[in-house]
Design a protein around this motif. Structure first.
Motif, PDB file in Angstrom:
ATOM      1  N   VAL A 224      -1.471  17.126  24.135  1.00 47.28           N
ATOM      2  CA  VAL A 224      -2.432  18.224  23.949  1.00 47.28           C
ATOM      3  C   VAL A 224      -1.340  19.491  23.650  1.00 47.28           C
ATOM      4  O   VAL A 224      -1.863  20.413  23.167  1.00 47.28           O
ATOM      5  N   GLY A 225      -0.379  19.339  24.315  1.00 52.08           N
ATOM      6  CA  GLY A 225       0.461  20.282  24.461  1.00 52.08           C
ATOM      7  C   GLY A 225       0.571  21.392  25.562  1.00 52.08           C
ATOM      8  O   GLY A 225       1.047  22.590  25.506  1.00 52.08           O
ATOM      9  N   LEU A 226      -0.089  20.784  26.802  1.00 53.90           N
ATOM     10  CA  LEU A 226      -0.002  21.848  28.090  1.00 53.90           C
ATOM     11  C   LEU A 226       1.514  22.194  28.464  1.00 53.90           C
ATOM     12  O   LEU A 226       2.187  21.326  28.741  1.00 53.90           O
ATOM     13  N   GLU A 227       1.389  23.564  28.740  1.00 50.25           N
ATOM     14  CA  GLU A 227       2.790  23.804  29.492  1.00 50.25           C
ATOM     15  C   GLU A 227       2.887  23.293  30.614  1.00 50.25           C
ATOM     16  O   GLU A 227       1.835  23.170  31.451  1.00 50.25           O
ATOM     17  N   ASN A 228       4.087  23.292  31.368  1.00 52.82           N
ATOM     18  CA  ASN A 228       4.526  22.751  32.587  1.00 52.82           C
ATOM     19  C   ASN A 228       3.694  21.277  33.034  1.00 52.82           C
ATOM     20  O   ASN A 228       3.196  21.053  33.855  1.00 52.82           O
ATOM     21  N   ALA A 229       3.674  20.538  31.846  1.00 53.68           N
ATOM     22  CA  ALA A 229       2.989  19.080  31.951  1.00 53.68           C
ATOM     23  C   ALA A 229       3.827  18.215  33.164  1.00 53.68           C
ATOM     24  O   ALA A 229       3.142  17.506  33.782  1.00 53.68           O
ATOM     25  N   GLU A 230       5.093  18.406  33.172  1.00 50.24           N
ATOM     26  CA  GLU A 230       5.887  17.741  34.200  1.00 50.24           C
ATOM     27  C   GLU A 230       5.372  18.056  35.634  1.00 50.24           C
ATOM     28  O   GLU A 230       5.054  17.501  36.562  1.00 50.24           O
ATOM     29  N   PHE A 231       5.258  19.590  35.663  1.00 46.42           N
ATOM     30  CA  PHE A 231       4.912  19.980  37.147  1.00 46.42           C
ATOM     31  C   PHE A 231       3.245  19.659  37.348  1.00 46.42           C
ATOM     32  O   PHE A 231       3.338  19.017  38.421  1.00 46.42           O
ATOM     33  N   TRP A 232       2.406  19.593  36.471  1.00 45.89           N
ATOM     34  CA  TRP A 232       1.187  18.956  36.594  1.00 45.89           C
ATOM     35  C   TRP A 232       1.190  17.560  37.012  1.00 45.89           C
ATOM     36  O   TRP A 232       0.351  17.036  37.765  1.00 45.89           O
ATOM     37  N   THR A 233       2.033  16.609  36.297  1.00 45.46           N
ATOM     38  CA  THR A 233       2.046  15.444  36.650  1.00 45.46           C
ATOM     39  C   THR A 233       2.337  15.059  37.865  1.00 45.46           C
ATOM     40  O   THR A 233       1.948  14.217  38.688  1.00 45.46           O
ATOM     41  N   PHE A 234       3.367  15.760  38.431  1.00 48.37           N
ATOM     42  CA  PHE A 234       3.693  15.801  39.828  1.00 48.37           C
ATOM     43  C   PHE A 234       2.911  16.127  40.973  1.00 48.37           C
ATOM     44  O   PHE A 234       2.632  15.273  42.121  1.00 48.37           O
ATOM     45  N   VAL A 235       2.168  17.033  40.554  1.00 53.52           N
ATOM     46  CA  VAL A 235       1.124  17.392  41.295  1.00 53.52           C
ATOM     47  C   VAL A 235      -0.147  16.296  41.364  1.00 53.52           C
ATOM     48  O   VAL A 235      -0.281  16.008  42.578  1.00 53.52           O
TER      49      VAL A 235
END
Length: 376
Positions: A224-235
């Motif tokens: 989709v292109g969501l910013e901070n995808a890695e941060f949200w994945t870890f959350v």
């Protein structure tokens, strides 16, 4: 006139004492939460270290001493890396979000306007007006206190963990001192093995399924292109250990921030539908097959445990609510007097039914009335 029925005084007194003890114990857990929550997290980490150690010993030729050291390094580094990753990701996220006047402000205004039109509201407030009504310094101070509490709590967790690991060598001698008889000692060790196995099984299931969910969610957010995808994945991975609320955060937080990032609503809708589908498949097909008997807990008990421990210990209590329920059921199932509570906590009414067969054989004359043995 018939005399009044005499109540069993001993039973009433025992039940009253149990009720008083439960209330007093809950009050003590609440009043001592600043001391007990780091200790509970340290015990949780120690169980993780022991499980990783035995996994290394079973799957690699590494000897026991070096396997314990490797497990300690893996768990401690992972603990601090998790805190650092979340703190760094949150800092960069709020830094990007601070430029509300250039990008986020107009987008929020558009979302509020579209929502107002949908609801039939003619005069809609702007994002700046809504934010001006909030007490920003108060919320910033609260966030600063929470961050300070996390750092202080992590330090105390490591201190407790060090002392627990140092005293672990004397655990066997303590068991021998408390249970001199070999039979009673074996039963106590069996209870301990059950508790440890239940907690480790829960951790294993949540870790593996969390990794699967995170992999699929990361691919979806990157597509989709969501910013901070890695941060949200870890959350998503961290909140996955919190029942009920974790799924809500994982399925709703990324789509909400996609509303702000993109000019169209379609990326947020795609994220919402995709994440809900991932969580549904994991919660209804993958987790039940992996859990087996490790989490034979009634869903109502899981919800009540989340509410209880969340009220007593906050976020740490929510994180530990299910492991504590697993431990409680494993301990209560081992004693005849408290087995009924374990049955209430279990999901199918048979906690560890495969190992609770009546051991002593029945007399021969008991075969004429077998229905009397159905109490379990």
């Amino acid at each position: 006139m018939k005399p009044p029925i005499a109540l069993p005084t001993s039973t009433v007194a025992r039940n009253a004492l149990v009720l008083i003890a439960v209330v007093a114990g809950g009050a003590a857990l609440y009043w001592l939460r600043d001391i007990l929550t780091p200790l509970a997290m340290a015990i949780f980490l120690m169980i993780m270290i022991d499980g990783v150690k035995r996994s290394i010993e079973d799957r690699t030729p590494v000897p026991g001493r070096w396997a314990g050291l490797a497990a300690l390094v893996v768990v401690v580094v992972g603990f601090f890396a998790s805190i650092a990753f979340i703190a760094n990701g949150a800092f960069s996220f709020f830094t990007d979000a601070s430029d509300i006047s250039s990008r986020i402000g107009p987008r929020l205004d558009q979302i509020i306007l579209d929502g107002s039109r949908l609801l039939g509201i003619s005069a809609a407030p702007t994002a700046s007006e809504l934010i001006s009504r909030l007490d920003a310094p108060q919320y910033l101070a609260m966030i600063a206190r929470q961050a300070q509490g996390v750092v202080t709590g992590a330090i105390f967790v490591m201190i407790y963990l060090g002392f627990l690991l140092a005293s672990q060598s004397g655990f066997r001698r303590k068991i021998i001192g408390m249970f001199p008889e070999r039979t009673a000692r074996g039963e106590a060790l069996e209870v301990f093995q059950r508790v440890r196995g239940g907690v480790e099984g829960y951790l294993w299931v949540q870790t593996v399924t969390g990794a699967m969910i995170c992999a699929a969610a990361w691919l979806l957010m990157r597509w989709v292109g969501l910013e901070n995808a890695e941060f949200w994945t870890f959350v998503i991975f961290i909140v996955g250990f919190i029942p009920v609320l974790g799924g809500a955060v994982a399925g709703l937080a990324p789509p909400m921030f996609a509303l702000v990032q993109f000019e169209s609503y379609w990326p947020a809708l795609i994220l919402l539908g995709g994440l809900q589908a991932i969580l549904f498949i994991s919660g209804n097909f993958i987790q039940p097959r992996m859990q087996g008997d490790n989490q034979n807990i009634d869903p109502v008990v899981v919800l009540l445990s989340l509410a209880l421990w969340g009220q007593l210990w906050g976020v740490v209590g929510m994180f530990l609510s299910t492991p504590l329920a697993v431990m409680a059921m494993a301990i209560l199932a081992e004693f005849r007097g408290s087995r009924w509570m374990a049955i209430l906590l279990s999901g199918d009414g048979e906690p560890y039914a495969e190992e609770t067969e009546p051991a002593p054989p029945r007399p021969r004359r008991a075969r004429v009335n077998p229905p009397q043995s159905g109490a379990g």
